[in-house]
Design a protein around this motif. Sequence first.
Motif, PDB file in Angstrom:
ATOM      1  N   LYS A 447      14.694  36.914 -31.246  1.00  0.00           N
ATOM      2  CA  LYS A 447      15.394  37.745 -30.260  1.00  0.00           C
ATOM      3  C   LYS A 447      15.300  39.235 -30.591  1.00  0.00           C
ATOM      4  N   GLN A 448      14.083  39.647 -30.967  1.00  0.00           N
ATOM      5  CA  GLN A 448      13.817  41.054 -31.277  1.00  0.00           C
ATOM      6  C   GLN A 448      12.775  41.586 -30.285  1.00  0.00           C
ATOM      7  N   THR A 449      12.538  42.876 -30.353  1.00  0.00           N
ATOM      8  CA  THR A 449      11.514  43.479 -29.507  1.00  0.00           C
ATOM      9  C   THR A 449      10.140  42.856 -29.824  1.00  0.00           C
ATOM     10  N   GLY A 450       9.475  42.369 -28.791  1.00  0.00           N
ATOM     11  CA  GLY A 450       8.161  41.748 -28.977  1.00  0.00           C
ATOM     12  C   GLY A 450       8.220  40.338 -29.517  1.00  0.00           C
ATOM     13  N   SER A 451       9.382  39.690 -29.505  1.00  0.00           N
ATOM     14  CA  SER A 451       9.488  38.315 -30.022  1.00  0.00           C
ATOM     15  C   SER A 451       8.694  37.315 -29.190  1.00  0.00           C
ATOM     16  N   ILE A 452       8.545  37.587 -27.898  1.00  0.00           N
ATOM     17  CA  ILE A 452       7.834  36.661 -27.014  1.00  0.00           C
ATOM     18  C   ILE A 452       6.628  37.388 -26.415  1.00  0.00           C
ATOM     19  N   LYS A 453       5.462  36.793 -26.562  1.00  0.00           N
ATOM     20  CA  LYS A 453       4.229  37.369 -26.005  1.00  0.00           C
ATOM     21  C   LYS A 453       3.689  36.439 -24.929  1.00  0.00           C
ATOM     22  N   VAL A 454       3.430  37.015 -23.773  1.00  0.00           N
ATOM     23  CA  VAL A 454       2.832  36.276 -22.655  1.00  0.00           C
ATOM     24  C   VAL A 454       1.521  36.962 -22.307  1.00  0.00           C
ATOM     25  N   THR A 455       0.409  36.218 -22.367  1.00  0.00           N
ATOM     26  CA  THR A 455      -0.907  36.809 -22.083  1.00  0.00           C
ATOM     27  C   THR A 455      -1.627  35.989 -21.029  1.00  0.00           C
ATOM     28  N   LEU A 456      -2.377  36.673 -20.182  1.00  0.00           N
ATOM     29  CA  LEU A 456      -3.229  36.037 -19.174  1.00  0.00           C
ATOM     30  C   LEU A 456      -4.672  36.387 -19.497  1.00  0.00           C
ATOM     31  N   ASN A 457      -5.476  35.357 -19.849  1.00  0.00           N
ATOM     32  CA  ASN A 457      -6.869  35.564 -20.254  1.00  0.00           C
ATOM     33  C   ASN A 457      -7.792  34.639 -19.475  1.00  0.00           C
ATOM     34  N   SER A 466      -6.179  31.078 -18.499  1.00  0.00           N
ATOM     35  CA  SER A 466      -5.186  30.497 -19.402  1.00  0.00           C
ATOM     36  C   SER A 466      -4.018  31.457 -19.579  1.00  0.00           C
ATOM     37  N   ILE A 467      -2.827  30.879 -19.663  1.00  0.00           N
ATOM     38  CA  ILE A 467      -1.604  31.633 -19.933  1.00  0.00           C
ATOM     39  C   ILE A 467      -1.085  31.191 -21.296  1.00  0.00           C
ATOM     40  N   ASP A 468      -0.945  32.133 -22.229  1.00  0.00           N
ATOM     41  CA  ASP A 468      -0.431  31.843 -23.566  1.00  0.00           C
ATOM     42  C   ASP A 468       1.005  32.356 -23.673  1.00  0.00           C
ATOM     43  N   ILE A 469       1.878  31.511 -24.185  1.00  0.00           N
ATOM     44  CA  ILE A 469       3.277  31.877 -24.430  1.00  0.00           C
ATOM     45  C   ILE A 469       3.553  31.647 -25.909  1.00  0.00           C
ATOM     46  N   ILE A 470       3.811  32.742 -26.645  1.00  0.00           N
ATOM     47  CA  ILE A 470       3.940  32.690 -28.106  1.00  0.00           C
ATOM     48  C   ILE A 470       5.281  33.325 -28.490  1.00  0.00           C
ATOM     49  N   ASP A 471       5.997  32.642 -29.369  1.00  0.00           N
ATOM     50  CA  ASP A 471       7.238  33.236 -29.889  1.00  0.00           C
ATOM     51  C   ASP A 471       7.104  33.434 -31.398  1.00  0.00           C
ATOM     52  N   ASP A 472       8.084  34.144 -31.974  1.00  0.00           N
ATOM     53  CA  ASP A 472       8.057  34.418 -33.410  1.00  0.00           C
ATOM     54  C   ASP A 472       9.092  33.596 -34.168  1.00  0.00           C
TER      55      ASP A 472
END
Length: 540
Positions: A447-457, A466-472
Amino acid sequence: MTKFRSIPLGFIGKRVLWIVSFYRIGYVWALLGSIFLIASPPSALFYPTIFKVATILYFFFAAIFAIIAQMERELLSLQKLLFIATVGDSIFLSVMMFAGGNHVVPLPIFLFPQLTAHGWLLEKRLFSLLHAAIPTLFFLSVSLFLFWEGKTDLSQVVVVALICGGYFFIAYSATVIGRYTKVSELVAQQRNIDIANLEQINRTVIRDMKDGVMILDLRGIIRGYNPQAFVLLNAGEYAVAGQRLAQWSGRLYEIWAHWQETPNDPIRPFFVEGTAMTLLPRFVRIGTGSSGGTLVYLEDLSRARIEAQNLKLAALGRLTASIAHEIRNPLSAIQQATQLLEENEKISSEDMRLLLMIRNNGKRINRIVTEVLQLNRRDRRAPEDLHIAEILHTLVDEISASEQMPKGVIVLSIDEKLADTKVRFDRGHIDQILWNLLRNAWQFSKKQTGSIKVTLNAGNTPDRVSIDIIDDGAGIDEKNREQLFEPFFTTRALGTGLGLYIANELISANQASLELLPEKSGVGAHFRIHLFVAPPSVDI
């Protein structure tokens, strides 16, 4: 008048006639050599000139017959060619017997190979005996005439008669043998056809079967496989036969090597990296010695598990749908009564705390009911062409506001080339899928800045993105990865265990796919959605 079927010459007939023609040319050439190189004294022959002319004409007859028999276009049927050959041999050899006298009485012996070949090629015994009777009539007539004229003795007539008797025996025997040979040939051809059909059936069945099949040699090199084995092992773009099994799957190679040493040990399933599949291998030895190998069957346990779950959830869905509707009526009354009580100013703080518990649990029950009702939504889809980049921007803003996320927690990255890309998907489904995944990422992240990354490649093929959903967060335990998409499986005390299951079901209903990628250092859970690009619209 009886009509006999005309036999086509064919490849085998031409080959046999070529051999017989070569033989005829050979012995006639030898006779010519005996005349001109080591010629007998003229007094040894009755009519030397006639003998020489007959031999030369016989040579030309043999050459012309060989040419006609080998022509691509069949001028004459097999029966007619053989009849002409028999009559021609009989006439020329009879003339040579008449002109040669006692010195050339054995000439009829040269006819045995021709009659043998004719008997083998002809289908009817009557034809074969006719071919034996024609030279018999010519040769016995010449011998008896010479005996009548006193130019030969009775012993020579007997020799010719014995040779002619052999004609009938050899012709009859060759016909019988030829029949058996042709029957055997037909049986062999039919068996070859049956084997080819069986091989085609085996290839089709193995190609279309849902289990993977591979053939390994003693060194673990892949000698053959069906397309499903390539898919199940996620072998990669450059995987081909002739490579070592370790290049396709290191884990499967280890299991196979262990089985080679201890074949009686139980074989355990293994998880395929980069996919959501669990495979159970089965090994069967084939061949012996240095030509031996292993037949490998790969069973997709996740497919069997999904089929079982679908059967279970089909019945469960019907039951829970009716129950959910019945629960919502009293639940609405409870929530309305709670709201009215909260508006009463005379409520004590202790009672207000209890009302808050009632309201929160009522919301939780309502969310569970909503998710249960969504179990039946996968078959009710309305696909449309969606600007995926715009949808991601909108959903990120909505989810951030709904879950009260600080600004900058979700970092959205979109490939510039995909800014105008459309995908074919149900709008309600894509909202629900991304909402579930992003809410899970928020709950398990730092729950910090940039904790969740969503990318469309761009995807692994030109027709996919593809849609990537990455958490820390802490990631997902290895023991839980296989059960992650199962219904009602959760690691949270207040979770329903339906979020990821529903997301996966809705993705499958839209012919897309969802996978959990392997853990990486410094990264938590990493989900990837593969979507098909919408086909270009056609203006009419």
